[in-house]
Design a protein around this motif. Structure first.
Motif, PDB file in Angstrom:
ATOM      1  N   SER A  76     -26.142 -26.182 -42.644  1.00 26.74           N
ATOM      2  CA  SER A  76     -25.479 -25.555 -41.495  1.00 26.74           C
ATOM      3  C   SER A  76     -24.581 -26.605 -40.853  1.00 26.74           C
ATOM      4  CB  SER A  76     -26.516 -25.066 -40.479  1.00 26.74           C
ATOM      5  OG  SER A  76     -27.302 -24.033 -41.033  1.00 26.74           O
ATOM      6  N   ARG A  77     -23.459 -26.174 -40.316  1.00 27.37           N
ATOM      7  CA  ARG A  77     -22.531 -27.121 -39.706  1.00 27.37           C
ATOM      8  C   ARG A  77     -21.895 -26.533 -38.465  1.00 27.37           C
ATOM      9  NH1 ARG A  77     -17.515 -25.918 -39.412  1.00 27.37           N
ATOM     10  NH2 ARG A  77     -16.418 -24.520 -40.847  1.00 27.37           N
ATOM     11  N   GLN A  78     -21.377 -27.410 -37.627  1.00 25.16           N
ATOM     12  CA  GLN A  78     -20.696 -26.981 -36.416  1.00 25.16           C
ATOM     13  C   GLN A  78     -19.325 -26.413 -36.740  1.00 25.16           C
ATOM     14  OE1 GLN A  78     -20.965 -30.802 -34.180  1.00 25.16           O
ATOM     15  NE2 GLN A  78     -21.710 -29.530 -32.504  1.00 25.16           N
ATOM     16  N   SER A  79     -18.870 -25.474 -35.928  1.00 25.76           N
ATOM     17  CA  SER A  79     -17.501 -24.983 -36.054  1.00 25.76           C
ATOM     18  C   SER A  79     -16.567 -26.091 -35.595  1.00 25.76           C
ATOM     19  CB  SER A  79     -17.302 -23.727 -35.196  1.00 25.76           C
ATOM     20  OG  SER A  79     -17.560 -24.026 -33.825  1.00 25.76           O
ATOM     21  N   ILE A  80     -15.281 -25.943 -35.893  1.00 28.03           N
ATOM     22  CA  ILE A  80     -14.342 -27.010 -35.554  1.00 28.03           C
ATOM     23  C   ILE A  80     -14.115 -27.141 -34.052  1.00 28.03           C
ATOM     24  CG2 ILE A  80     -13.177 -26.868 -37.783  1.00 28.03           C
ATOM     25  CD1 ILE A  80     -10.962 -25.298 -36.421  1.00 28.03           C
ATOM     26  N   ASP A  81     -14.542 -26.125 -33.276  1.00 33.01           N
ATOM     27  CA  ASP A  81     -14.458 -26.260 -31.809  1.00 33.01           C
ATOM     28  C   ASP A  81     -15.834 -26.521 -31.206  1.00 33.01           C
ATOM     29  OD1 ASP A  81     -15.668 -23.831 -32.153  1.00 33.01           O
ATOM     30  OD2 ASP A  81     -14.163 -22.662 -31.079  1.00 33.01           O
ATOM     31  N   TYR A  82     -16.846 -26.727 -32.086  1.00 35.54           N
ATOM     32  CA  TYR A  82     -18.204 -27.126 -31.696  1.00 35.54           C
ATOM     33  C   TYR A  82     -18.949 -26.084 -30.869  1.00 35.54           C
ATOM     34  CZ  TYR A  82     -15.260 -31.209 -32.475  1.00 35.54           C
ATOM     35  OH  TYR A  82     -14.310 -32.061 -32.974  1.00 35.54           O
ATOM     36  N   THR A  83     -18.487 -24.849 -30.874  1.00 33.02           N
ATOM     37  CA  THR A  83     -19.133 -23.803 -30.066  1.00 33.02           C
ATOM     38  C   THR A  83     -20.167 -23.011 -30.852  1.00 33.02           C
ATOM     39  OG1 THR A  83     -17.400 -22.193 -30.597  1.00 33.02           O
ATOM     40  CG2 THR A  83     -17.091 -23.546 -28.618  1.00 33.02           C
ATOM     41  N   GLN A  84     -20.096 -23.073 -32.205  1.00 30.73           N
ATOM     42  CA  GLN A  84     -21.005 -22.305 -33.031  1.00 30.73           C
ATOM     43  C   GLN A  84     -21.524 -23.157 -34.189  1.00 30.73           C
ATOM     44  OE1 GLN A  84     -19.700 -18.162 -33.937  1.00 30.73           O
ATOM     45  NE2 GLN A  84     -17.796 -18.746 -32.919  1.00 30.73           N
ATOM     46  N   THR A  85     -22.585 -22.672 -34.804  1.00 29.75           N
ATOM     47  CA  THR A  85     -23.118 -23.306 -36.000  1.00 29.75           C
ATOM     48  C   THR A  85     -23.133 -22.284 -37.127  1.00 29.75           C
ATOM     49  OG1 THR A  85     -24.523 -24.811 -34.717  1.00 29.75           O
ATOM     50  CG2 THR A  85     -25.098 -24.484 -37.025  1.00 29.75           C
ATOM     51  N   TYR A  86     -22.627 -22.681 -38.277  1.00 30.46           N
ATOM     52  CA  TYR A  86     -22.546 -21.774 -39.410  1.00 30.46           C
ATOM     53  C   TYR A  86     -23.422 -22.280 -40.558  1.00 30.46           C
ATOM     54  CZ  TYR A  86     -18.174 -20.264 -37.152  1.00 30.46           C
ATOM     55  OH  TYR A  86     -17.229 -19.809 -36.265  1.00 30.46           O
ATOM     56  N   LYS A  87     -24.043 -21.355 -41.275  1.00 29.85           N
ATOM     57  CA  LYS A  87     -24.713 -21.689 -42.526  1.00 29.85           C
ATOM     58  C   LYS A  87     -23.708 -21.437 -43.635  1.00 29.85           C
ATOM     59  CE  LYS A  87     -28.865 -20.877 -45.300  1.00 29.85           C
ATOM     60  NZ  LYS A  87     -28.109 -20.804 -46.587  1.00 29.85           N
ATOM     61  N   MET A  88     -23.480 -22.434 -44.465  1.00 30.19           N
ATOM     62  CA  MET A  88     -22.426 -22.349 -45.464  1.00 30.19           C
ATOM     63  C   MET A  88     -22.707 -21.320 -46.567  1.00 30.19           C
ATOM     64  SD  MET A  88     -19.954 -24.368 -44.539  1.00 30.19           S
ATOM     65  CE  MET A  88     -18.992 -24.799 -45.982  1.00 30.19           C
ATOM     66  N   ASP A  89     -23.972 -21.075 -46.872  1.00 33.15           N
ATOM     67  CA  ASP A  89     -24.354 -20.032 -47.838  1.00 33.15           C
ATOM     68  C   ASP A  89     -23.822 -20.270 -49.248  1.00 33.15           C
ATOM     69  OD1 ASP A  89     -26.027 -18.442 -46.311  1.00 33.15           O
ATOM     70  OD2 ASP A  89     -24.393 -17.240 -45.496  1.00 33.15           O
ATOM     71  N   GLY A  90     -23.717 -21.540 -49.641  1.00 29.92           N
ATOM     72  CA  GLY A  90     -23.296 -21.832 -51.003  1.00 29.92           C
ATOM     73  C   GLY A  90     -24.284 -21.318 -52.033  1.00 29.92           C
ATOM     74  N   ASP A  91     -25.565 -21.297 -51.675  1.00 28.62           N
ATOM     75  CA  ASP A  91     -26.579 -20.779 -52.596  1.00 28.62           C
ATOM     76  C   ASP A  91     -26.374 -19.284 -52.842  1.00 28.62           C
ATOM     77  OD1 ASP A  91     -27.175 -20.413 -49.914  1.00 28.62           O
ATOM     78  OD2 ASP A  91     -29.326 -20.709 -50.146  1.00 28.62           O
ATOM     79  N   SER A  92     -26.007 -18.561 -51.796  1.00 27.99           N
ATOM     80  CA  SER A  92     -25.741 -17.124 -51.947  1.00 27.99           C
ATOM     81  C   SER A  92     -24.503 -16.885 -52.809  1.00 27.99           C
ATOM     82  CB  SER A  92     -25.553 -16.466 -50.576  1.00 27.99           C
ATOM     83  OG  SER A  92     -26.729 -16.566 -49.798  1.00 27.99           O
ATOM     84  N   LEU A  93     -23.482 -17.734 -52.650  1.00 27.85           N
ATOM     85  CA  LEU A  93     -22.279 -17.622 -53.462  1.00 27.85           C
ATOM     86  C   LEU A  93     -22.616 -17.843 -54.934  1.00 27.85           C
ATOM     87  CD1 LEU A  93     -19.234 -17.499 -54.036  1.00 27.85           C
ATOM     88  CD2 LEU A  93     -19.085 -19.902 -53.333  1.00 27.85           C
ATOM     89  N   MET A  94     -23.425 -18.841 -55.216  1.00 29.70           N
ATOM     90  CA  MET A  94     -23.795 -19.153 -56.595  1.00 29.70           C
ATOM     91  C   MET A  94     -24.574 -18.001 -57.226  1.00 29.70           C
ATOM     92  SD  MET A  94     -24.795 -23.135 -55.847  1.00 29.70           S
ATOM     93  CE  MET A  94     -25.266 -23.587 -57.509  1.00 29.70           C
TER      94      MET A  94
END
Length: 293
Positions: free
Chosen positions: A165-183
């Motif tokens: 999980s990572r911060q958004s570029i404005d640091y207001t949200q956190t996102y899970k990248m979900d690369g495992d779901s893509l794979m």
């Protein structure tokens, strides 16, 4: 003249690097009872947009076309307008040679700003949701049946296999990248194949076809020192593998290709070298907000 000079320089670098030995190990299932003549390896590159300068894509087009000319019985470079174009060209080559899929590399840029793992094939964005929708799902069904447990499919985009999980570029949200779901979504149409995705950056350096850590590396632009990139720096050089046949995820060192385009896995971690480890540690200390613009 400038374009010609650039192409000649890239060609010279490619020839020089391919003459050097590499330190690698084969993937556990790369060498099998099926000869390389019975398989085709593909490198899929998105067709360049008119008026859009993209040196990395141009370089990959050049070196893969050269590779295809010298290894036409095992390696095919495809410049695709979209996924349908890529699939039709793969299918046509497989049928005309009566072969199966070996290694398929989807070469693409990532998009950290979007907050999830993805790759592009021409105008098509492939993510964990779009791959399950009728458009791309029906397109990929055309390639069903050409893969097996010896097939390797590579998401060649930055963060294509990111699981953090990572911060958004404005640091207001956190996102899970979900690369495992893509794979896992991509594996639907590559039955029992192994799907590879990177936790961090995938670079376009010389040596990819000589088993060098050419896809490993850390970007030098200032914006990548923004604090939102911290998980990418912490996971640099790390890859994930989803083994469809066993429905399991494994970790992997940085990958590469051999002369014929077969996937190989580096014997040592990317950051094992003191120089690289020191550089990554230094950049982690330099991270700060407000650099992503």
């Amino acid at each position: 003249m400038k374009k010609l000079s650039l192409l000649l320089t890239l060609l010279a670098c490619t020839i020089l690097v391919n003459a050097l030995p590499g330190n690698f190990k084969h993937d556990h299932s790369e060498v099998d009872s099926i000869s390389s003549r019975q398989r085709l390896n593909f490198f899929i590159i998105s067709k360049r947009k008119k008026g859009h300068l993209d040196l990395a894509t141009r370089y990959n087009i050049l070196r893969t076309k050269l590779r295809g000319w010298s290894h036409k019985n095992t390696f095919i470079a495809i410049i695709a307008e979209d996924m349908n174009d890529a699939v039709l060209k793969m299918k046509r080559n497989l049928e005309s040679t009566n072969t199966r899929l070996g290694t398929v590399w989807f070469d693409s840029h990532g998009a950290f700003k979007k907050g999830y793992s993805l790759f592009y094939v021409g105008k098509d964005e492939c993510n964990s949701h779009s791959l399950l929708e009728p458009g791309l799902d029906n397109t990929l069904k055309q390639i069903d049946g050409y893969s097996d447990n010896h097939t390797k499919v590579v998401i060649g985009s930055c963060y294509g296999g990111a699981t953090y999980s990572r911060q958004s570029i404005d640091y207001t949200q956190t996102y899970k990248m979900d690369g495992d779901s893509l794979m896992k979504a991509l594996s639907r149409h590559f039955s029992t194949a192994s799907i590879y995705g990177s936790e961090s950056w995938v670079m376009s350096k010389p040596g990819l076809f000589n088993r060098k850590p050419a896809v490993g590396g850390n970007p030098g632009r200032k914006l990548f020192l923004d604090v939102c990139y911290k998980p990418a720096w912490e996971n640099i050089g790390r890859w994930n593998v989803y083994e469809s046949a066993y429905d399991r995820f494994l970790s992997s060192n940085t990958i590469a290709l051999d002369q014929s385009g077969n996937l190989v896995v580096r014997d040592k971690p990317y950051t094992i070298e003191k120089k690289i480890k020191k550089e990554v540690t230094s950049k982690l200390k330099k991270l700060q907000p407000g650099l992503y613009k």
